[in-house]
Design an enzyme around this catalytic site. Structure first.
Site, PDB file in Angstrom:
ATOM      1  N   GLU A  56      52.004 -14.381  69.570  1.00 44.00           N
ATOM      2  CA  GLU A  56      52.697 -12.933  69.724  1.00 44.00           C
ATOM      3  C   GLU A  56      54.263 -13.195  69.063  1.00 44.00           C
ATOM      4  OE1 GLU A  56      50.922 -11.222  73.926  1.00 44.00           O
ATOM      5  OE2 GLU A  56      52.741 -12.659  74.358  1.00 44.00           O
ATOM      6  N   GLU A 113      43.827 -11.894  74.132  1.00 43.38           N
ATOM      7  CA  GLU A 113      44.252 -11.831  75.631  1.00 43.38           C
ATOM      8  C   GLU A 113      43.623 -10.804  76.160  1.00 43.38           C
ATOM      9  OE1 GLU A 113      48.201 -13.047  76.334  1.00 43.38           O
ATOM     10  OE2 GLU A 113      48.184 -14.648  74.820  1.00 43.38           O
TER      11      GLU A 113
END
Length: 591
Positions: free
Chosen positions: A158, A234
């Site tokens: 991320e 995710e």
């Protein structure tokens, strides 16, 4: 293991189309004795892949000192997955987020002046290289290209939510290639333009993280990955809890519906989490957006398996959805792990913190308060003590600034608490601040600071602990400090005495000890009702923090931490309790 490749929009296994259905299990949040149980339940639910982060601070707790045994045996965890014919996704990024302490970065990075995190800063990259030089060779034999189960490896995590240093990302990618990693490399980011622009690089598959609206998310991801497989790396099927808020729950019907839409589209998915597990010890992280918010000990996440590994309604609903798209193994589930109510445990002995300092810590003399990191301490508590001359009128004690929660004492008598979120640096004392009057003969001022978890996400990650600058009484900075680091990683030196039940209890940080008998080993849950705030240890193992503000009311005690016969329980209570007793029960209470 089978051969894994990418061809256009498809993953292939042995040259046949393969839809990856993966679930996250963090080996460092589950006791090793239960790794096989959790992986079997993953496979029995129809998943074909397991994903795990690798937490740097677990494997290099002290600079240059590496650990890959016991709970840190990542190789064994992957080998068990291979024995169960599961593919493996590894996310070894220096940074993992994961609501884990400091996002997986080791605390000692913050001991270096000028340290810059997660960018093309050579001192930081030198530490990453030293770590990868040890870690990556352990993983190479487990790569799919070498006959192992690892089919993909993450470059950074991320990153577009944090920065846009493409030279840094490319350095990490080249570092994996240079060390012999030749499986699929990928990045993962939120499905927003600035995140995908900042976090993706050529030569690594871009994947997206989200919990809802899969059509919109894949449409945005497709703008950046028009010719490769679409992956939700995710799929947030639950959420985590901060202290002082409600326990998060997401209904299984909603989770099942979104999964159905993901699988129907032909995309691949990784559940975050399949099982959350536990932030044992002091390994919980924290967030900082509008304020500092530490994460609770439980990482139940309202996932498919509970914190203790039990099958949930969500598990059953997800298995039904997966069965529409893939064969689900029959009769594979292991026998449920027993739970037991061991009843009430009396705490019969105590050791006061101020009486035990020299047994727990070697004091350091310093002109000014030093942070934990500067003293080589990673987690736990740290005590600062100085002498103030008198007389002085009642004035505010200001900690500039406290990370994260401090108990203030004058001549070892409790005065109040200073908390990071509401402690003003002005001279005016608010209702929640601490002010003291110094008598003519002077007084000793002690400040016990608790590290509640380093920030694991966002722009406030550079989060040293303890007292970061100085302490003032009124406007005067105080100097000449005695500092006791208190990581509480070894309590065997404590000397206990019987609890004195006479008189009113004194609100002083105290260790309480009791024993309980176990005839048959089983999981259990430590109910801390009636206690205020502190840490619990079973047979020397740090179960984690408790706090009366909730939502979590019980601490998970896996059976492998117990032993047949006598077991020792130590509770470090900061404020005080109603009665020196606790209950070991067979059901959790997460709020």
């Amino acid at each position: 293991m089978a051969k894994f490749t990418v061809e256009g929009r498809n993953f292939l296994v042995n040259d046949r189309p393969f839809q990856m259905i993966s679930g996250a299990i963090h080996y460092f949040r589950v006791v090793p004795e239960y790794w096989r149980d959790r992986l079997l339940k993953l496979k029995a639910c129809g998943f074909n892949t397991v994903e795990t982060y690798i937490a740097w601070n677990i494997h290099e707790p002290k600079k240059g000192q590496f650990c890959f045994t016991g709970a840190a045996d990542i190789v064994r965890f992957i080998e068990i997955a291979a024995e169960l014919d599961l593919h493996v996704i590894v996310r070894p990024s220096p940074y993992i987020c994961a609501e884990w302490e400091f996002g997986g970065l080791p605390s000692w990075l913050l001991a270096e002046d000028g340290m810059k995190l997660r960018c093309n800063y050579k001192p930081y990259l030198d530490h990453v290289d030293a770590y990868y030089d040890v870690l990556i060779p352990l993983l190479l034999p487990l790569l799919d290209t070498n006959g192992g189960p690892i089919i993909a490896m993450q470059v950074e995590n991320e990153y577009g939510s944090y920065g846009n240093d493409k030279n840094y990302l490319e350095y990490l990618r080249q570092g994996l290639l240079r060390r012999g990693v030749d499986v699929l490399l990928f990045t993962s980011d939120g499905p927003e333009d600035h995140m995908l622009q900042g976090g993706t690089i050529p030569g690594a598959l871009a994947t997206a993280n989200f919990g809802s609206r899969p059509e919109e998310s894949f449409e945005k991801l497709g703008e950046y990955e028009p010719n490769n497989p679409l992956v939700c790396m995710e799929y947030w099927n639950g959420w985590f809890d901060h202290w002082g808020e409600e326990h998060h729950v997401r209904g299984y019907d909603d989770v099942a519906d979104v999964l159905d839409r993901i699988l129907k589209s032909g995309a691949s998915v990784n559940f975050y989490m399949f099982q959350g597990g536990t932030n044992f010890g002091f390994y919980n992280g924290a967030n900082f957006f509008d304020k500092y918010e530490p994460t609770v000990t439980s990482y139940d996440y309202n996932a498919l398996l509970s914190e203790s590994g039990d099958i949930t309604d969500k598990y059953l609903a997800i298995r039904d959805v997966i069965s529409k798209y893939s064969d689900v193994p029959k009769a594979l589930l292991p026998t449920p792990i027993p739970k037991h109510n061991y009843g009430t445990v009396q705490l019969t002995e105590q050791a006061r913190l101020f009486d035990s300092l020299e047994l727990l810590s070697v004091p350091v003399q310093s002109v000014y308060p030093e942070t934990m990191e500067k003293l080589g301490q990673d987690y736990g508590f740290i005590l600062y003590t100085t002498r103030i001359s008198g007389p002085r009128p009642r004035s505010k004690v200001t900690v500039q600034e406290v990370r994260d929660r401090a108990l203030v004492f004058m001549d070892n008598v409790y005065q109040g608490v200073i908390e990071r979120n509401n402690h003003s640096l002005s001279l005016t004392a608010e209702e929640h601040d601490v002010a003291v009057e110094i008598p003519r003969e002077g007084a000793s001022l002690s400040i016990l600071v608790e590290n509640l978890g380093r920030v694991n996400y966002g722009w406030m990650m550079k989060d040293p602990k303890g007292i970061t600058e100085g302490v003032r009484h009124e406007r005067q900075f105080l100097y000449d400090w005695t500092i006791h680091p208190l990581p509480l990683d070894d309590l065997t030196s404590l000397v206990f005495e019987p609890i004195d039940f006479g008189g009113d209890p004194v609100p002083e940080p105290t260790f309480y000890k009791g024993t309980f008998e176990v005839d048959e080993l089983a999981d259990t849950f430590l109910n801390m009702e009636g206690w205020t705030k502190g840490v619990a240890f079973v047979n020397g193992f740090n179960l984690g923090r408790y706090w009366e503000i909730g939502p979590q009311k019980t601490l998970y005690v896996p059976a492998p931490l117990l032993r047949e016969g006598a077991n020792e329980l130590i509770i470090f209570e900061l404020h005080g309790m109603n009665e020196p007793q606790v209950t070991l029960q067979e059901v959790p209470d997460l709020g």
